[in-house]
Motif scaffolding. Structure first.
Motif, PDB file in Angstrom:
ATOM      1  N   ALA A  96      19.191 -13.557  10.008  1.00 16.56           N
ATOM      2  CA  ALA A  96      17.870 -13.160  10.492  1.00 16.56           C
ATOM      3  C   ALA A  96      17.542 -11.749  10.032  1.00 16.56           C
ATOM      4  N   GLY A  97      16.443 -11.623   9.308  1.00 17.56           N
ATOM      5  CA  GLY A  97      15.961 -10.319   8.883  1.00 17.56           C
ATOM      6  C   GLY A  97      14.594 -10.039   9.466  1.00 17.56           C
ATOM      7  N   ILE A  98      14.237  -8.783   9.561  1.00 17.18           N
ATOM      8  CA  ILE A  98      12.922  -8.404  10.076  1.00 17.18           C
ATOM      9  C   ILE A  98      12.298  -7.376   9.149  1.00 17.18           C
ATOM     10  N   GLN A  99      11.018  -7.540   8.868  1.00 21.31           N
ATOM     11  CA  GLN A  99      10.284  -6.566   8.068  1.00 21.31           C
ATOM     12  C   GLN A  99       9.507  -5.660   9.016  1.00 21.31           C
ATOM     13  N   LEU A 100       9.864  -4.385   9.029  1.00 21.96           N
ATOM     14  CA  LEU A 100       9.172  -3.402   9.865  1.00 21.96           C
ATOM     15  C   LEU A 100       8.025  -2.795   9.076  1.00 21.96           C
ATOM     16  N   ALA A 101       6.855  -2.715   9.708  1.00 20.64           N
ATOM     17  CA  ALA A 101       5.656  -2.391   8.931  1.00 20.64           C
ATOM     18  C   ALA A 101       4.647  -1.570   9.716  1.00 20.64           C
ATOM     19  N   HIS A 102       3.830  -0.861   8.953  1.00 20.26           N
ATOM     20  CA  HIS A 102       2.642  -0.178   9.469  1.00 20.26           C
ATOM     21  C   HIS A 102       1.543  -0.371   8.436  1.00 20.26           C
ATOM     22  N   ALA A 103       0.423  -0.923   8.858  1.00 18.76           N
ATOM     23  CA  ALA A 103      -0.634  -1.316   7.912  1.00 18.76           C
ATOM     24  C   ALA A 103      -1.490  -0.163   7.426  1.00 18.76           C
ATOM     25  N   GLY A 104      -1.430   1.008   8.065  1.00 23.33           N
ATOM     26  CA  GLY A 104      -2.209   2.146   7.585  1.00 23.33           C
ATOM     27  C   GLY A 104      -3.694   1.866   7.546  1.00 23.33           C
ATOM     28  N   ARG A 105      -4.324   2.177   6.419  1.00 28.70           N
ATOM     29  CA  ARG A 105      -5.779   2.028   6.315  1.00 28.70           C
ATOM     30  C   ARG A 105      -6.211   0.566   6.238  1.00 28.70           C
ATOM     31  N   LYS A 106      -5.265  -0.348   6.020  1.00 31.08           N
ATOM     32  CA  LYS A 106      -5.592  -1.772   5.957  1.00 31.08           C
ATOM     33  C   LYS A 106      -5.402  -2.462   7.310  1.00 31.08           C
ATOM     34  N   ALA A 107      -5.293  -1.688   8.367  1.00 32.58           N
ATOM     35  CA  ALA A 107      -5.154  -2.229   9.719  1.00 32.58           C
ATOM     36  C   ALA A 107      -6.520  -2.582  10.302  1.00 32.58           C
ATOM     37  N   SER A 108      -6.480  -3.153  11.504  1.00 32.73           N
ATOM     38  CA  SER A 108      -7.686  -3.462  12.284  1.00 32.73           C
ATOM     39  C   SER A 108      -8.681  -4.325  11.512  1.00 32.73           C
ATOM     40  N   PHE A 170      18.731  -9.034  14.955  1.00 34.34           N
ATOM     41  CA  PHE A 170      18.529  -9.068  13.501  1.00 34.34           C
ATOM     42  C   PHE A 170      19.706  -8.404  12.792  1.00 34.34           C
ATOM     43  N   GLN A 171      19.995  -8.854  11.575  1.00 33.45           N
ATOM     44  CA  GLN A 171      21.103  -8.308  10.798  1.00 33.45           C
ATOM     45  C   GLN A 171      20.657  -7.683   9.477  1.00 33.45           C
ATOM     46  N   VAL A 172      19.390  -7.839   9.143  1.00 32.69           N
ATOM     47  CA  VAL A 172      18.808  -7.172   7.979  1.00 32.69           C
ATOM     48  C   VAL A 172      17.485  -6.562   8.405  1.00 32.69           C
ATOM     49  N   VAL A 173      17.276  -5.306   8.053  1.00 38.29           N
ATOM     50  CA  VAL A 173      15.970  -4.659   8.207  1.00 38.29           C
ATOM     51  C   VAL A 173      15.384  -4.431   6.835  1.00 38.29           C
ATOM     52  N   GLU A 174      14.108  -4.803   6.680  1.00 38.25           N
ATOM     53  CA  GLU A 174      13.366  -4.465   5.470  1.00 38.25           C
ATOM     54  C   GLU A 174      12.198  -3.570   5.857  1.00 38.25           C
ATOM     55  N   LEU A 175      12.101  -2.412   5.211  1.00 37.36           N
ATOM     56  CA  LEU A 175      10.974  -1.507   5.412  1.00 37.36           C
ATOM     57  C   LEU A 175       9.870  -1.888   4.441  1.00 37.36           C
ATOM     58  N   HIS A 176       8.662  -2.048   4.958  1.00 40.39           N
ATOM     59  CA  HIS A 176       7.527  -2.505   4.145  1.00 40.39           C
ATOM     60  C   HIS A 176       6.815  -1.302   3.536  1.00 40.39           C
ATOM     61  N   ALA A 177       7.073  -1.070   2.244  1.00 42.39           N
ATOM     62  CA  ALA A 177       6.425   0.037   1.530  1.00 42.39           C
ATOM     63  C   ALA A 177       5.636  -0.513   0.347  1.00 42.39           C
ATOM     64  N   ALA A 178       5.003  -1.662   0.549  1.00 41.98           N
ATOM     65  CA  ALA A 178       4.274  -2.345  -0.532  1.00 41.98           C
ATOM     66  C   ALA A 178       2.882  -2.736  -0.063  1.00 41.98           C
ATOM     67  N   HIS A 179       2.144  -3.356  -0.984  1.00 45.24           N
ATOM     68  CA  HIS A 179       0.895  -4.077  -0.699  1.00 45.24           C
ATOM     69  C   HIS A 179      -0.219  -3.223  -0.101  1.00 45.24           C
ATOM     70  N   GLY A 180      -0.164  -1.921  -0.363  1.00 47.92           N
ATOM     71  CA  GLY A 180      -1.249  -1.057   0.083  1.00 47.92           C
ATOM     72  C   GLY A 180      -1.202  -0.679   1.541  1.00 47.92           C
ATOM     73  N   TYR A 181      -0.079  -0.934   2.212  1.00 49.72           N
ATOM     74  CA  TYR A 181       0.065  -0.523   3.598  1.00 49.72           C
ATOM     75  C   TYR A 181       0.566   0.918   3.656  1.00 49.72           C
ATOM     76  N   LEU A 182       0.781   1.435   4.841  1.00 47.15           N
ATOM     77  CA  LEU A 182       0.878   2.885   5.027  1.00 47.15           C
ATOM     78  C   LEU A 182       1.877   3.567   4.093  1.00 47.15           C
ATOM     79  N   LEU A 183       3.099   3.058   4.005  1.00 40.68           N
ATOM     80  CA  LEU A 183       4.104   3.757   3.199  1.00 40.68           C
ATOM     81  C   LEU A 183       3.760   3.696   1.715  1.00 40.68           C
ATOM     82  N   HIS A 184       3.180   2.589   1.272  1.00 42.26           N
ATOM     83  CA  HIS A 184       2.693   2.510  -0.110  1.00 42.26           C
ATOM     84  C   HIS A 184       1.525   3.464  -0.320  1.00 42.26           C
ATOM     85  N   GLU A 185       0.671   3.600   0.680  1.00 44.02           N
ATOM     86  CA  GLU A 185      -0.467   4.518   0.572  1.00 44.02           C
ATOM     87  C   GLU A 185       0.000   5.945   0.315  1.00 44.02           C
TER      88      GLU A 185
END
Length: 356
Positions: A96-108, A170-185
Motif C-alpha cells: 500500500a502506497g499513498i501519494q501526498l499532495a497539495h494542489a496549489g493554484r489548481k485547487a478549488s 502505508f509502506q510507501v510514500v510518494e510526494l506529488h511534485a508533478a502536473h502543475g500542483y504546488l510543488l511543481h509550481e
C-alpha cells in the motif's frame, strides 16, 4: 521468469512484481474521507495481482485539494478508513502506497462531472495558494502568493501527513511534485516568479521540495521507500526541462529518495504534448541512467508486452498503469498468462485460472 514479474526490493520492502497502480483521483470523498468506493476500487486491484497500489492524490490540508471531493489525510479522523484499505491490500499481497499532495493554484475546482472551472467560495470553494499570484488559466481568480508562514505551514502539513500515513499502515510514500500542483509550481519558472530564497535560481526553486523531502524522510521509517513524482518536462519553452529533472533527481537521491516517478506536463494549459503509447517512458529512462536512481514509467502503457519491454530493457524499474487498470483490474493476472508466467491467483478465483 518475465522481468515484469521479478520482485523488486527497495530498502527493507519487497514488491512482488513491477506492476504499480498509478494514483488516480476518484473525486468520490466527502470531507476527505474514504468510503466503500475506495475500498472496492483499490481492493479489486490487489485481488487482480498488482504489486504496489498508490492511492489517489491525498491532500495534506483542506486547501490542498484539487476539488471538494478529494481524498484527504489532514485529520486523525481519516485514519480508520485508510487502515481498512491498507489492511485489505496487505491481505491480498499488495504493498500500500499513498501519494501526498497539495494542489496549489489548481485547487478549488469542480469535479469534471459536476461542472468546470473554479468553485466559488459560496459553493464551498476556497482561496488558493501558489508560489506567485499567477492563475493557471487566464481570467481565473489569482492565487495568494505564499509568505514564509504559509510555506512553513505547507512543510508542517506534509510532515504530519507522513506520520499519519505510517499510522494508517502505508509502506510507501510518494510526494506529488508533478502536473502543475504546488510543488511543481515552485519548481517551474513558468509559475514561480518569486525573488526570495524560493525563486529565481534552480536551487531556490527546488528548495521547498527538498525541505519537504527532508522532513518526510526524517519521519518515514528507514526501511520504507520514499518516491517523488515529477513532471520531467513542461513541454513549453522557458519551462522546467528534462535536464532540470535529472539534476533534481540527483539531489533527491542524496536526501534519501528511492524512486522518481516520471510523468510530464500539467503546469501550462497550452502545452503541446505528443501523447501516444509510452510517450513518457524516455524520461524515466534518461533519469534512471543519468541520475543513477530507480524510476517508474507512466503514460499510455496498455499491454503486457509493452510493460515487459520497459522493465526488461532497463528503461524503468516499475511501470505505473492508470487507465488500463481502470479497464482491467486483473491486468497483472492476465499479463502473467500472456507472458507465460505462473502466478498465484486468489483462492476464490482459482477455478477461473486458465492452464495452458
Amino acid at each position: 521468469m518475465a522481468s515484469l514479474f521479478t520482485p523488486l526490493t527497495i530498502r527493507g520492502l519487497t514488491i512482488k512484481n513491477r506492476i504499480t497502480v498509478s494514483p488516480m483521483c476518484m473525486y468520490s470523498s466527502r470531507d476527505g474521507f474514504v468510503n466503500d468506493w475506495h475500498l472496492v476500487h483499490l481492493g479489486s486491484r490487489a485481488v487482480g495481482g498488482a504489486g504496489l497500489i498508490i492511492t489517489e492524490a491525498t491532500a495534506v490540508s483542506p486547501e490542498g485539494r484539487i476539488t471538494p471531493d478529494d481524498l484527504g489525510i489532514w485529520s486523525d479522523e481519516h485514519l480508520p478508513g485508510l487502515k481498512r484499505i491498507t489492511s485489505f491490500l496487505a491481505e491480498h499481497g499488495a504493498v500500500a502506497g499513498i501519494q501526498l499532495a497539495h494542489a496549489g493554484r489548481k485547487a478549488s475546482t469542480y469535479t469534471s462531472w459536476k461542472g468546470s472551472g473554479v468553485v466559488p467560495e459560496v459553493e464551498g470553494g476556497w482561496q488558493t495558494v501558489a508560489p506567485s499570484a499567477v492563475p493557471f488559466h487566464a481570467g481565473q481568480p489569482e492565487p495568494a502568493a505564499l509568505d514564509q508562514a504559509g510555506i512553513d505551514k505547507v512543510i508542517a502539513d506534509f510532515r504530519v501527513a507522513t506520520l499519519r500515513a505510517l499510522a494508517a499502515g502505508f509502506q510507501v510514500v510518494e510526494l506529488h511534485a508533478a502536473h502543475g500542483y504546488l510543488l511543481h509550481e515552485f519548481l517551474s519558472p513558468l509559475s514561480n516568479a518569486r525573488t526570495d530564497s524560493y525563486g529565481g535560481s534552480f536551487e531556490n526553486r527546488c528548495r521547498l521540495l527538498l525541505q519537504i523531502v527532508d522532513v518526510t524522510r526524517a519521519e518515514w521509517p528507514a526501511e520504507y521507500p520514499l518516491f517523488v513524482r515529477i513532471s520531467a518536462t513542461d513541454w513549453t519553452e522557458g519551462g522546467w526541462t528534462t535536464e532540470d529533472s535529472i539534476a533534481l533527481a540527483r539531489l533527491l537521491k542524496e536526501r534519501g529518495v528511492d524512486l522518481i516517478d516520471c510523468s510530464t506536463g500539467g503546469n501550462v494549459p497550452t502545452a503541446a504534448i505528443p501523447v501516444g503509447p509510452g510517450y513518457q517512458v524516455e524520461f524515466a529512462e534518461r533519469v534512471r541512467k543519468e541520475a543513477d536512481i530507480l524510476t517508474g514509467a507512466v503514460g499510455i502503457i496498455t499491454t503486457a508486452q509493452q510493460a515487459e519491454s520497459i522493465v526488461a530493457s532497463g528503461q524503468a524499474d516499475l511501470v505505473l498503469l492508470a487507465r488500463e487498470m481502470l479497464r482491467d483490474p486483473n491486468f497483472p493476472l492476465h499479463a502473467a498468462q500472456e507472458l507465460g508466467v505462473d502466478v498465484e491467483w486468489p483462492v476464490q478465483y482459482a477455478r477461473a485460472k486458465r492452464h495452458k
